[in-house]
Each structure stands twice: as C-alpha cells, then as structure tokens.
Design a protein around this motif. Structure first.
Motif, PDB file in Angstrom:
ATOM      1  N   THR A 248      52.795  15.466   4.626  1.00 27.09           N
ATOM      2  CA  THR A 248      51.411  15.957   4.607  1.00 27.09           C
ATOM      3  C   THR A 248      51.328  17.311   3.912  1.00 27.09           C
ATOM      4  OG1 THR A 248      51.122  14.817   6.738  1.00 27.09           O
ATOM      5  CG2 THR A 248      49.379  16.331   6.039  1.00 27.09           C
ATOM      6  N   ARG A 249      52.287  18.188   4.168  1.00 24.40           N
ATOM      7  CA  ARG A 249      52.312  19.489   3.486  1.00 24.40           C
ATOM      8  C   ARG A 249      52.494  19.310   1.972  1.00 24.40           C
ATOM      9  NH1 ARG A 249      55.911  20.850   7.842  1.00 24.40           N
ATOM     10  NH2 ARG A 249      54.776  21.954   9.487  1.00 24.40           N
ATOM     11  N   HIS A 250      53.310  18.330   1.598  1.00 23.63           N
ATOM     12  CA  HIS A 250      53.504  18.057   0.170  1.00 23.63           C
ATOM     13  C   HIS A 250      52.185  17.670  -0.485  1.00 23.63           C
ATOM     14  CE1 HIS A 250      54.984  16.224  -3.540  1.00 23.63           C
ATOM     15  NE2 HIS A 250      54.321  15.135  -3.205  1.00 23.63           N
ATOM     16  N   LEU A 251      51.409  16.828   0.166  1.00 28.62           N
ATOM     17  CA  LEU A 251      50.130  16.401  -0.404  1.00 28.62           C
ATOM     18  C   LEU A 251      49.144  17.565  -0.467  1.00 28.62           C
ATOM     19  CD1 LEU A 251      49.891  12.946   1.399  1.00 28.62           C
ATOM     20  CD2 LEU A 251      50.298  13.326  -1.043  1.00 28.62           C
ATOM     21  N   LEU A 252      49.148  18.416   0.545  1.00 28.81           N
ATOM     22  CA  LEU A 252      48.296  19.609   0.513  1.00 28.81           C
ATOM     23  C   LEU A 252      48.693  20.525  -0.643  1.00 28.81           C
ATOM     24  CD1 LEU A 252      48.062  20.464   4.324  1.00 28.81           C
ATOM     25  CD2 LEU A 252      46.194  19.657   2.864  1.00 28.81           C
ATOM     26  N   ALA A 253      49.999  20.667  -0.846  1.00 31.23           N
ATOM     27  CA  ALA A 253      50.480  21.529  -1.933  1.00 31.23           C
ATOM     28  C   ALA A 253      50.081  20.989  -3.298  1.00 31.23           C
ATOM     29  CB  ALA A 253      52.003  21.674  -1.840  1.00 31.23           C
ATOM     30  N   ARG A 254      49.847  19.683  -3.378  1.00 30.76           N
ATOM     31  CA  ARG A 254      49.395  19.081  -4.635  1.00 30.76           C
ATOM     32  C   ARG A 254      47.878  19.184  -4.804  1.00 30.76           C
ATOM     33  NH1 ARG A 254      53.216  15.897  -7.475  1.00 30.76           N
ATOM     34  NH2 ARG A 254      55.238  16.825  -6.986  1.00 30.76           N
TER      35      ARG A 254
ATOM     36  N   TYR B  72      66.010  14.248   6.929  1.00 28.91           N
ATOM     37  CA  TYR B  72      65.303  13.328   6.039  1.00 28.91           C
ATOM     38  C   TYR B  72      65.156  14.047   4.691  1.00 28.91           C
ATOM     39  CZ  TYR B  72      61.685  16.528   7.495  1.00 28.91           C
ATOM     40  OH  TYR B  72      60.999  17.698   7.758  1.00 28.91           O
ATOM     41  N   GLU B  73      64.712  13.313   3.674  1.00 29.93           N
ATOM     42  CA  GLU B  73      64.544  13.918   2.354  1.00 29.93           C
ATOM     43  C   GLU B  73      63.203  13.519   1.760  1.00 29.93           C
ATOM     44  OE1 GLU B  73      66.582  13.817  -2.121  1.00 29.93           O
ATOM     45  OE2 GLU B  73      67.460  12.659  -0.480  1.00 29.93           O
ATOM     46  N   LEU B  74      62.403  14.510   1.424  1.00 30.79           N
ATOM     47  CA  LEU B  74      61.154  14.238   0.718  1.00 30.79           C
ATOM     48  C   LEU B  74      61.483  13.896  -0.735  1.00 30.79           C
ATOM     49  CD1 LEU B  74      58.009  14.385   1.025  1.00 30.79           C
ATOM     50  CD2 LEU B  74      58.177  16.669   0.059  1.00 30.79           C
ATOM     51  N   VAL B  75      60.953  12.789  -1.227  1.00 24.19           N
ATOM     52  CA  VAL B  75      61.241  12.336  -2.596  1.00 24.19           C
ATOM     53  C   VAL B  75      59.926  12.285  -3.385  1.00 24.19           C
ATOM     54  CG1 VAL B  75      62.306  10.537  -4.000  1.00 24.19           C
ATOM     55  CG2 VAL B  75      63.125  10.930  -1.665  1.00 24.19           C
ATOM     56  N   PRO B  76      59.573  13.386  -4.071  1.00 22.47           N
ATOM     57  CA  PRO B  76      58.344  13.402  -4.859  1.00 22.47           C
ATOM     58  C   PRO B  76      58.495  12.551  -6.118  1.00 22.47           C
ATOM     59  CG  PRO B  76      59.130  15.632  -4.343  1.00 22.47           C
ATOM     60  CD  PRO B  76      60.260  14.697  -4.087  1.00 22.47           C
ATOM     61  N   ARG B  77      57.519  11.698  -6.376  1.00 23.45           N
ATOM     62  CA  ARG B  77      57.482  10.916  -7.603  1.00 23.45           C
ATOM     63  C   ARG B  77      56.067  10.950  -8.163  1.00 23.45           C
ATOM     64  NH1 ARG B  77      60.752   6.691  -4.514  1.00 23.45           N
ATOM     65  NH2 ARG B  77      62.927   7.144  -4.974  1.00 23.45           N
ATOM     66  N   ALA B  78      55.796  10.140  -9.150  1.00 22.67           N
ATOM     67  CA  ALA B  78      54.560  10.269  -9.921  1.00 22.67           C
ATOM     68  C   ALA B  78      53.306   9.801  -9.175  1.00 22.67           C
ATOM     69  CB  ALA B  78      54.688   9.499 -11.232  1.00 22.67           C
TER      70      ALA B  78
ATOM     71  N   PRO C 173      32.807  10.721   2.675  1.00 23.16           N
ATOM     72  CA  PRO C 173      33.206  11.278   1.381  1.00 23.16           C
ATOM     73  C   PRO C 173      34.556  10.741   0.924  1.00 23.16           C
ATOM     74  CG  PRO C 173      33.505  12.905   3.117  1.00 23.16           C
ATOM     75  CD  PRO C 173      32.810  11.742   3.755  1.00 23.16           C
ATOM     76  N   ALA C 174      34.782  10.858  -0.363  1.00 22.03           N
ATOM     77  CA  ALA C 174      35.934  10.211  -0.982  1.00 22.03           C
ATOM     78  C   ALA C 174      37.256  10.792  -0.489  1.00 22.03           C
ATOM     79  CB  ALA C 174      35.846  10.344  -2.494  1.00 22.03           C
ATOM     80  N   VAL C 175      38.184   9.911  -0.158  1.00 19.39           N
ATOM     81  CA  VAL C 175      39.565  10.297   0.170  1.00 19.39           C
ATOM     82  C   VAL C 175      40.320  10.529  -1.131  1.00 19.39           C
ATOM     83  CG1 VAL C 175      41.738   9.395   1.079  1.00 19.39           C
ATOM     84  CG2 VAL C 175      39.634   9.123   2.391  1.00 19.39           C
ATOM     85  N   ASP C 176      41.120  11.604  -1.186  1.00 18.78           N
ATOM     86  CA  ASP C 176      41.861  11.864  -2.430  1.00 18.78           C
ATOM     87  C   ASP C 176      43.371  11.642  -2.299  1.00 18.78           C
ATOM     88  OD1 ASP C 176      42.578  14.082  -0.942  1.00 18.78           O
ATOM     89  OD2 ASP C 176      41.537  15.535  -2.214  1.00 18.78           O
ATOM     90  N   ALA C 177      43.837  11.218  -1.103  1.00 12.21           N
ATOM     91  CA  ALA C 177      45.255  10.886  -0.922  1.00 12.21           C
ATOM     92  C   ALA C 177      45.395   9.994   0.305  1.00 12.21           C
ATOM     93  CB  ALA C 177      46.093  12.142  -0.754  1.00 12.21           C
ATOM     94  N   VAL C 178      46.368   9.079   0.259  1.00 13.29           N
ATOM     95  CA  VAL C 178      46.674   8.237   1.418  1.00 13.29           C
ATOM     96  C   VAL C 178      48.167   8.325   1.692  1.00 13.29           C
ATOM     97  CG1 VAL C 178      46.516   5.969   2.490  1.00 13.29           C
ATOM     98  CG2 VAL C 178      44.852   6.628   0.745  1.00 13.29           C
ATOM     99  N   PHE C 179      48.487   8.732   2.901  1.00 12.60           N
ATOM    100  CA  PHE C 179      49.867   8.744   3.381  1.00 12.60           C
ATOM    101  C   PHE C 179      50.052   7.486   4.208  1.00 12.60           C
ATOM    102  CE2 PHE C 179      52.877  11.206   6.505  1.00 12.60           C
ATOM    103  CZ  PHE C 179      53.932  10.366   6.158  1.00 12.60           C
ATOM    104  N   PHE C 180      50.747   6.504   3.635  1.00 14.58           N
ATOM    105  CA  PHE C 180      51.023   5.260   4.353  1.00 14.58           C
ATOM    106  C   PHE C 180      52.258   5.450   5.238  1.00 14.58           C
ATOM    107  CE2 PHE C 180      48.431   3.698   0.866  1.00 14.58           C
ATOM    108  CZ  PHE C 180      47.629   2.758   1.495  1.00 14.58           C
TER     109      PHE C 180
ATOM    110  N   ILE D  11      43.309   8.927  -6.667  1.00 14.33           N
ATOM    111  CA  ILE D  11      43.817   8.967  -5.295  1.00 14.33           C
ATOM    112  C   ILE D  11      45.341   8.961  -5.330  1.00 14.33           C
ATOM    113  CG2 ILE D  11      43.789   6.448  -5.010  1.00 14.33           C
ATOM    114  CD1 ILE D  11      42.766   6.954  -2.133  1.00 14.33           C
ATOM    115  N   ALA D  12      45.962   9.882  -4.591  1.00 18.29           N
ATOM    116  CA  ALA D  12      47.421   9.929  -4.495  1.00 18.29           C
ATOM    117  C   ALA D  12      47.884   8.956  -3.406  1.00 18.29           C
ATOM    118  CB  ALA D  12      47.881  11.346  -4.164  1.00 18.29           C
ATOM    119  N   VAL D  13      49.077   8.403  -3.589  1.00 17.94           N
ATOM    120  CA  VAL D  13      49.630   7.440  -2.628  1.00 17.94           C
ATOM    121  C   VAL D  13      51.050   7.858  -2.268  1.00 17.94           C
ATOM    122  CG1 VAL D  13      50.338   5.044  -2.252  1.00 17.94           C
ATOM    123  CG2 VAL D  13      48.203   5.539  -3.468  1.00 17.94           C
TER     124      VAL D  13
END
Length: 340
Positions: A179-185, A332-338, A247-254, A278-280
C-alpha cells in the motif's frame, strides 16, 4: 515358483515370512532392513533378496508401535490447487525425506471442522511431528495439538507466544508495504480486492487499512471482498466492477496474483490502460506474473524457504535437539514492475 506366503488376516507378506524364506530370525530381518551395522553383510544380502522376492513392504504403523518411533510427519495445508502451498509442501518433503521421514498430507479447504477431523485421523497414525498452517483454528483443534505431545511447527505466520514454534512472515506488514508503494507512486484511491477471505488474506487487508487510515485516505467503499474461491475470471470481473466505481479508483491491490493476473487480462480485453488509468498489484509472485502485459507488481513470499526452515525446525524438535529460535521471520520482498 509357488506364491509367497500371506498373513491369513491381512493378506500381507509379513516380517516372519521374510525370516522363514531367508532362514533367519524375525529380529535379524528387522535389524537387517533397518540397516544396523551389527548384522553380517551376508545376512543383510540374504534378507534383502528374500524381501524383494516376496514383495515385502514394512508396516510403518506396526514399526512405530514396536519401537515407539514413527517416521511420519503430518502436514496440514489449506489447498492443493494453490501453487503457494505446493511449493511449501515440496520443500517440506525435500527436507524430511533424506532424514527418513514421510509426510501425511491433509487438505483442510480453509474449514475449521475439516481441519479438526483431519488432525484426529492423522494422530491415530502416531506421527512424529506436526506441521500446520497459520494459527486460525478451532479450540478443539488447539487442544488436540497441545494434548498430543507431538512436536508442532506453525507455517506462514509467526507468533511470540510461549512454547509455540513458527516459521513465516508478517502478512499485515507485507500488505502495508504494498500500500505504501502505491501511495509513493502517487495513487490515492487505492482499492483492496480479495477473494476466499482466509485468515492470511484478512491480515493483508489489515495492513492496507492501517496505511490508508494513516494517510487519511481510507473509505469502506474501497474494500471489495468476495468469499468465493479465487480465480483469474473473478479477478477480471472485479477489475471491471471497480473501474466503473465513482469516484474513480486509481489503483487496485489484489490479495493474490490469481486475481491480479485475471485483472490484467481483463484490462487488455476492455481497453483499460494499466497503469495509466489504473494501477494493478498482486501478492505472492506466482509463476507468470513477470510475463503479464504489463508485468505485475507483487510481493514475493518465501513459501519454499518457509517449508524448508519449518521442516528443519521440526527435525530438531523430533530429535530432542535444541532449537536456536522458536520464531523464524523470513520476511518478504516487494517486487515493483510496470503494472504500477
């Protein structure tokens, strides 16, 4: 050649049958098949040849009863259709088998009553050790574990409770990190989408809630929780529904990569641009996540490492050896991708 002798009650070739065929005593057969060095090599060869000729298979239950030492370890996992638990199970078996232990696998289907029944059945086989997933279970099952006297290690989660052995990582902290990663983006309307709703999924949800509340961005309407089994199809359906929210969602953390992969496939079909519109993000870094279009941002979880470390801890407990630390947090390891 006449057929081999059979035990009249069970139809099994017995240790006594092998002894008669080899011309030795039953105790010699037992020692020879256990590989004891005191048995003459010529006798060992004779016994092994007789056992092979007769098709003799040792009875592990009888051996455990006679020696008060079992070679079985009971492993309870929620699902076999989830690659996460397959990886864990294979690591457990790879570690235990060279040490002379076999695994009795039980699948609980995230059902507390089914887990209790499976454990009762497993304990009838006098296992040398127990490996169980997580800590969410019925009081009756906890009492069975505590009263069995069998060493037990918990998988995929950790606990600092006295006398409890566990190997895993913080699911809540991992959910918070994504969640912090998505906020940082730069994302602000971050939805959490989940299926199955098992205990570890709900812990990831709590991590997401904590960070969203800290940021002043939490809203109940951002939670998309479905108790149905997780699947690619459900992930696609959830993305389509969430993308139409106002209002529109701009990211979904599944909550897992199954749903997230399905969401990315649906986005391609529906013309929803990821991550521009929208980020996924997903969880577990399952096979294929790095090959999606775009490649999926996810959390890599150490399921194989958890299985191996837990099996090593259990081996020490079963052997009466000291365990350096009753709690092993493998992180655990956060793995940022496109996709984000």
């Amino acid at each position: 050649m006449p057929p081999p002798p059979r035990h009249r009650a069970t139809g099994r070739v017995t240790l006594a049958d092998v002894a008669q065929a080899a011309g030795v005593s039953p105790i010699t057969v037992s020692r020879a098949l256990r590989g004891e060095r005191a048995v003459d090599p010529e006798l060992v060869a004779r016994v092994q040849a007789a056992a092979q000729r007769l098709g003799y298979v040792p009875d592990p239950a009888a051996r455990a009863l006679a020696s008060r030492h079992s070679t079985h370890v009971a492993l309870l996992i929620p699902m076999l259709s989830n690659a996460l638990f397959v990886d864990l199970m294979e690591a457990v078996q790879h570690t235990l088998r060279p040490a002379g232990y076999q695994t009795l696998i039980g699948v609980t289907h995230y059902d507390a009553a089914e887990e209790e029944q499976l454990l009762r059945e497993q304990l009838q086989h006098r296992p040398a050790g127990l490996l169980v997933t997580g800590f969410d279970r019925s009081d009756a099952t906890r009492a069975l574990i505590a009263g069995s006297g069998v060493p037990c290690v918990h998988l995929m989660e950790t606990s600092s409770a006295a006398g409890v052995y566990s190997v895993g990582f913080s699911q809540a902290d991992a959910g918070a990190a994504m969640t912090r990663h998505l906020l940082a983006r730069g994302r602000r309307r971050i939805a959490f989408a989940a299926a199955q709703l098992d205990p570890r999924t709900m812990q990831r949800l709590e991590g997401w809630r904590r960070v969203m509340r800290e940021a002043g961005l939490y809203a109940p309407t951002l939670e998309w929780l479905n108790p149905a089994p997780s699947s690619l199809a459900l992930g696609g359906t959830m993305l389509e529904q969430i993308a139409g929210q106002t209002p529109a969602v701009d990211a979904v953390f599944f909550c897992n990569d199954d749903l997230a992969q399905g969401a990315l496939l649906a986005a391609l079909r529906l013309g929803i641009r990821v991550p521009e519109r929208i980020a996924v993000a997903g969880f577990n870094d399952l096979t294929g996540s790095d090959q999606m279009l775009p490649p999926l941002t996810t959390v890599r979880t150490p399921r194989a490492e958890v299985g191996a470390a837990a099996a090593r801890m259990l081996l020490a407990l079963m052997r009466g050896e000291p365990v350096p630390a009753p709690v092993v947090d493998l992180g655990y390891e956060l793995v940022p991708r496109a996709s984000t």
